[in-house]
Design a protein around this motif. Sequence first.
Motif, short mmCIF file in Angstrom:
data_model
loop_
_atom_site.label_atom_id
_atom_site.label_comp_id
_atom_site.label_asym_id
_atom_site.label_seq_id
_atom_site.Cartn_x
_atom_site.Cartn_y
_atom_site.Cartn_z
N ARG A 54 66.67 23.70 75.53
CA ARG A 54 67.23 23.38 74.87
C ARG A 54 67.41 22.18 73.86
N ALA A 55 66.36 21.79 73.45
CA ALA A 55 65.45 20.52 72.47
C ALA A 55 66.49 19.62 72.73
N SER A 56 66.37 18.89 74.01
CA SER A 56 67.99 18.00 74.20
C SER A 56 67.33 16.71 74.09
N ILE A 57 65.62 16.27 74.18
CA ILE A 57 65.37 14.67 73.96
C ILE A 57 64.98 14.60 72.72
N GLY A 58 64.17 15.55 72.02
CA GLY A 58 63.71 14.74 70.19
C GLY A 58 62.67 14.78 70.47
N GLU A 59 61.80 15.38 71.57
CA GLU A 59 60.35 14.45 71.94
C GLU A 59 59.66 15.70 73.06
N SER A 60 58.86 16.05 73.03
CA SER A 60 57.70 16.96 74.13
C SER A 60 57.36 16.21 75.56
N ILE A 61 57.59 16.93 76.27
CA ILE A 61 58.06 16.57 77.67
C ILE A 61 56.77 16.92 78.37
N LYS A 62 55.24 16.64 78.17
CA LYS A 62 54.37 16.93 78.91
C LYS A 62 54.28 16.61 80.84
N HIS A 63 53.52 17.71 81.23
CA HIS A 63 53.73 17.16 82.74
C HIS A 63 52.21 17.48 83.99
N GLU A 64 52.03 17.24 84.50
CA GLU A 64 50.93 16.85 85.28
C GLU A 64 49.61 16.19 84.44
N GLN A 65 49.83 15.68 83.81
CA GLN A 65 48.78 15.14 82.71
C GLN A 65 47.93 14.19 83.55
N PRO A 66 46.69 13.55 83.30
CA PRO A 66 46.29 12.95 84.57
C PRO A 66 46.43 11.52 83.60
N TYR A 67 45.85 10.65 84.84
CA TYR A 67 45.94 9.26 84.79
C TYR A 67 44.44 9.00 83.82
#
Length: 204
Positions: A54-67
């Motif tokens: 939906r591109a509903s937040i205007g920024e990318s959502i990365k996931h499972e990124q390392p600390y």
Amino acid sequence: MNRSSCRIQLLARAFADAIPSVDERATHSRWRPGIGPFEEENQIKMIREEVEQRASIGESIKHEQPYPNSNRRVDLLLDDDGDLLPIEAKLIRFRRDNGNIDPNMYKSVFSPFPERSSSTMLTDCQKLVESGFGFPCGVLGLYYEANDEMYTNLCAEGIAEKFTLDVKYWYDIPIETVCIEPFDGLRHPHHQHGAVIAWKITEP
């Protein structure tokens, strides 16, 4: 409301808006139809993909990124042109597919004692503080309940307040509830409505 709070609220609202659509097509061979019975990892994946579509937040959502400071991975990482905001997400669902209370869910949310193989929503806060990402950071809770829930204390507002108090009590970490974004009209008889609850952690 400052910018980081707005970003967290926008994500929570986008998740809440996406959940009914995901619920319409969420079907599992073992459980009754609806998103509620699905495991945490699959829920987060399905909802995140819907939000991204939906591109509903205007920024990318990365996931499972390392600390930065460990081999642990963060569930969601908002990236607004390099402005990173880490968010841990947890399922808050006290009833099973058959309507019985899940005896393990309470500790997976509110236990302050980390286990080797998993973390709780409470211990996630301590890990975020020590992660190396910096501040602020966020916690997202996906809460489900039935329309006729007999335990009146099982409500999004009560959980938001208790979690805030527990984080401050156990870790003395500054945390505040950013928003409670409701959703309803879901198909499952015991996971019919709920809310996406969002908290923000600031520097101790």
